[in-house]
Write a protein that holds these residues in place. Structure first.
Motif, PDB file in Angstrom:
ATOM      1  N   UNK A 123       0.835  -1.209   0.000  1.00 32.20           N
ATOM      2  CA  UNK A 123       0.000   0.000   0.000  1.00 32.20           C
ATOM      3  C   UNK A 123       0.869   1.258   0.000  1.00 32.20           C
ATOM      4  N   UNK A 124       1.870   1.280   0.873  1.00 30.71           N
ATOM      5  CA  UNK A 124       2.772   2.435   0.934  1.00 30.71           C
ATOM      6  C   UNK A 124       3.518   2.593  -0.389  1.00 30.71           C
ATOM      7  N   UNK A 125       3.983   1.482  -0.946  1.00 29.17           N
ATOM      8  CA  UNK A 125       4.706   1.529  -2.217  1.00 29.17           C
ATOM      9  C   UNK A 125       3.829   2.093  -3.323  1.00 29.17           C
ATOM     10  N   UNK A 126       2.580   1.637  -3.372  1.00 32.05           N
ATOM     11  CA  UNK A 126       1.657   2.120  -4.404  1.00 32.05           C
ATOM     12  C   UNK A 126       1.411   3.619  -4.262  1.00 32.05           C
ATOM     13  N   UNK A 127       1.208   4.081  -3.034  1.00 29.31           N
ATOM     14  CA  UNK A 127       0.941   5.513  -2.809  1.00 29.31           C
ATOM     15  C   UNK A 127       2.149   6.364  -3.196  1.00 29.31           C
ATOM     16  N   UNK A 128       3.333   5.970  -2.758  1.00 27.21           N
ATOM     17  CA  UNK A 128       4.525   6.766  -3.074  1.00 27.21           C
ATOM     18  C   UNK A 128       4.806   6.757  -4.568  1.00 27.21           C
ATOM     19  N   UNK A 129       4.551   5.625  -5.224  1.00 29.85           N
ATOM     20  CA  UNK A 129       4.786   5.544  -6.668  1.00 29.85           C
ATOM     21  C   UNK A 129       3.812   6.424  -7.434  1.00 29.85           C
ATOM     22  N   UNK A 130       2.543   6.407  -7.028  1.00 27.84           N
ATOM     23  CA  UNK A 130       1.537   7.249  -7.695  1.00 27.84           C
ATOM     24  C   UNK A 130       1.891   8.726  -7.529  1.00 27.84           C
ATOM     25  N   UNK A 131       2.331   9.124  -6.348  1.00 28.13           N
ATOM     26  CA  UNK A 131       2.719  10.524  -6.134  1.00 28.13           C
ATOM     27  C   UNK A 131       3.908  10.879  -7.022  1.00 28.13           C
ATOM     28  N   UNK A 132       4.879   9.966  -7.144  1.00 31.81           N
ATOM     29  CA  UNK A 132       6.017  10.211  -8.043  1.00 31.81           C
ATOM     30  C   UNK A 132       5.547  10.362  -9.489  1.00 31.81           C
ATOM     31  N   UNK A 133       4.598   9.511  -9.892  1.00 32.14           N
ATOM     32  CA  UNK A 133       4.094   9.580 -11.265  1.00 32.14           C
ATOM     33  C   UNK A 133       3.369  10.898 -11.518  1.00 32.14           C
ATOM     34  N   UNK A 134       2.611  11.352 -10.537  1.00 31.23           N
ATOM     35  CA  UNK A 134       1.924  12.633 -10.682  1.00 31.23           C
ATOM     36  C   UNK A 134       2.929  13.781 -10.714  1.00 31.23           C
ATOM     37  N   UNK A 135       3.945  13.699  -9.888  1.00 31.70           N
ATOM     38  CA  UNK A 135       4.957  14.753  -9.837  1.00 31.70           C
ATOM     39  C   UNK A 135       5.675  14.877 -11.190  1.00 31.70           C
ATOM     40  N   UNK A 136       6.069  13.744 -11.748  1.00 37.18           N
ATOM     41  CA  UNK A 136       6.830  13.748 -13.002  1.00 37.18           C
ATOM     42  C   UNK A 136       5.914  13.762 -14.237  1.00 37.18           C
ATOM     43  N   UNK A 137       4.600  13.553 -14.021  1.00 38.81           N
ATOM     44  CA  UNK A 137       3.635  13.424 -15.122  1.00 38.81           C
ATOM     45  C   UNK A 137       4.042  12.304 -16.074  1.00 38.81           C
ATOM     46  N   UNK A 138       4.454  11.202 -15.475  1.00 39.10           N
ATOM     47  CA  UNK A 138       4.918  10.046 -16.252  1.00 39.10           C
ATOM     48  C   UNK A 138       4.467   8.752 -15.562  1.00 39.10           C
ATOM     49  N   UNK A 139       3.491   8.031 -16.116  1.00 37.59           N
ATOM     50  CA  UNK A 139       2.805   8.338 -17.370  1.00 37.59           C
ATOM     51  C   UNK A 139       1.739   9.434 -17.194  1.00 37.59           C
ATOM     52  N   UNK A 140       1.480  10.177 -18.247  1.00 37.96           N
ATOM     53  CA  UNK A 140       0.532  11.291 -18.195  1.00 37.96           C
ATOM     54  C   UNK A 140      -0.878  10.822 -17.879  1.00 37.96           C
TER      55      UNK A 140
END
Length: 509
Positions: free
Chosen positions: A438-455
């Motif tokens: 759960x923590x991994x998924x949340x941190x990864x999603x935040x990273x994806x939103x930050x970098x807009x990758x994937x858009x």
């Protein structure tokens, strides 16, 4: 799993036992003829340490008295607790425990907190933000004073410093000199002991009601003795009742403000700002809700910045115009001397300037890597990244910290700060597999939103927002989609199929 709490309990008991033994040794060093004030200072410092640590060792000491192997060693600390324990029930219990022991008491025991009240003085700034109260006990060379500093910026007023002074006459002279040199900005007056009791009792209540009050070391050290001296004062005079403001009163004050403040545009956003100022006054300064002062208005800004008072972006931007005008209007409404008005407005403008610098620094973190964007692109970037990481402040292990969201490791801590239920397990490296995913998924999603990758992640987030979901609900939906597709790859690394992930995101919203 059942043995660990027992082990910790045993360690806690051993630690408490060592602390109590140290207390017994300190009291053993006080002979029977010790000056009562010295005994009070020793006891107050011990009680302050316990209070600061959140340990109720006073109760443990009292309860252990009947079965103590050396009851004579408990007589002195029990006698001190009978007078200085901050809870009435503990003072009574300490007295009963002494009676049951039936042993002789030190000569100083009956003299603790047996003081005569002399004079009481008060200084206060003209705005009503700060005050100092001095109560003198005894006379001549034996006189001593209790000096308490009180702030009225928030929480209805609270004590942040308290100290026992050996030369109260010198303190009175300093208070009078400060007022004389300030012009009209500070008053110094002699007050009745009953009035002093009311001011001090209310101030200490304001401090004790806070979870983690910011107090001085002297406050901790002298807290128990200060509370004892307050009990020695005559009955408190009645306090002024809260000034209740009806909805109509608030609306009238808002209208009056805009009639008097031609330089502030009368918009819905500006009116909300004024309403929040009034509400802040009602909650934190109930006897004078419309009072203005540099500290009080700075506290309001702090509450906004901490998210305690919520403003929209438009309202927050309007605050820069509203707050100085509110300060000026409130000053004239209260009839403050002309010499006090400009320093007040300047202090408010300085606080807003500091805030703008802080905001600019924060924005730089969010624009990291994209400094040359046009205004439209910058706004879009900020919207996405501030959705991913709404604040540079978070609480980790009970400590508030400021972090840089452009740094991946610090950004991860900001995400973890939003999940306090995982923090202890993470710190102990005891996170179970489900929580880890759960923590991994949340941190990864935040990273994806930050970098807009994937858009597609931000696109899905916008669709979910369009359905009316709150930010936390959107992140939960996104994290769930990713978590369901996480698989263990080589070297135990977590992997996911990008195409499958994008298809699932497309179905959201």
């Amino acid at each position: 799993m059942t043995e660990l709490p027992q082990q910790e309990s045993s360690e806690d008991a051993e630690s408490a036992s060592e602390l109590l033994e140290e207390v017994l040794r300190e009291f053993a060093e006080l002979d029977s003829s010790a000056e009562p004030l010295r005994v009070e200072l020793v006891a107050s410092e011990i009680l302050g340490e316990w209070w600061e640590a959140g340990d109720d060792l006073a109760a443990e000491l009292i309860e252990s008295a009947p079965a103590a192997p050396e009851p004579g060693r408990l007589v002195a600390p029990l006698a001190a607790l009978r007078s200085l324990a901050t809870a009435e029930g503990q003072r009574e219990a300490a007295g009963l425990a002494l009676e049951k022991l039936g042993l002789g008491e030190p000569a100083w025991a009956g003299a603790l907190n047996q003081v005569t009240v002399a004079e009481c003085w008060r200084t206060a700034d003209v705005y009503g933000d700060e005050s100092s109260v001095l109560c003198v006990f005894g006379a001549g060379e034996a006189a001593h004073g209790l000096l308490v500093s009180i702030g009225y910026a928030a929480f209805g007023g609270w004590a942040d410093e308290a100290v026992i002074v050996e030369s109260p006459a010198e303190v009175v002279a300093e208070m009078q000199s400060q007022a004389a040199e300030s012009g009209d900005l500070v008053i110094c007056e002699r007050i009745s002991p009953g009035r002093a009791h009311q001011l001090l009792a209310d101030a200490f209540v304001g401090t004790e009601l806070q979870n983690e009050p910011e107090v001085s070391d002297d406050y901790v050290r002298f807290r128990a003795l200060a509370l004892a001296r307050i009990r020695a004062l005559p009955e408190p005079e009645p306090a002024d009742p809260p000034q209740l403001l009806s909805t109509e009163d608030e609306a009238e004050a808002i209208d009056e403000f805009f009639r008097a403040s031609a330089d502030v545009e009368d918009t819905e956003a500006a009116r909300v700002c004024v309403l929040r100022l009034i509400e802040f006054g009602v909650e934190h300064d109930p006897r004078r809700p419309l009072r203005v002062g540099p500290d009080k208005l700075a506290a309001f800004v702090d509450f906004v910045d901490d998210g305690v008072i919520e403003l929209t972006d438009e309202q927050d931007e309007t605050l820069e115009k509203v707050l100085p005008a509110w300060a000026r209007w409130g000053a004239f409404r209260a009839g403050l001397p002309s010499d006090a008005v400009e320093p007040l407005v300047e202090a408010v403008e300085d606080r807003l300037y500091e805030r703008a610098l802080e905001t600019e620094s924060t924005i730089d973190s969010y624009l990291d890597g994209f400094e040359e964007l046009d205004e439209h692109a910058a706004v879009a970037l900020l919207e996405r990244r501030q959705f991913a990481v709404p604040s540079v402040y978070t609480e980790i292990a009970g400590e508030e910290v400021e972090l840089d969201p452009s740094d991946p490791e610090q950004r991860r801590l900001l995400v973890i700060g939003e999940h306090p239920d995982f923090q202890e397990a993470l710190a102990e490296d005891e996170l179970d597999e489900e929580s880890f995913l759960r923590v991994t998924a949340h941190t990864t999603v935040v990273d994806q939103l930050w970098e807009d990758e994937p858009a597609e992640v931000w696109q899905a987030a916008q669709r979910l927002r369009g359905r009316g979901l709150e930010r936390t609900e959107v992140l939960d939906e996104l994290a769930t989609v990713l978590e369901e597709r996480l698989e263990t790859g080589e070297g135990d690394a977590l992997e996911f199929d990008l195409d499958e992930y994008l298809r699932a995101l497309a179905e959201l919203g």
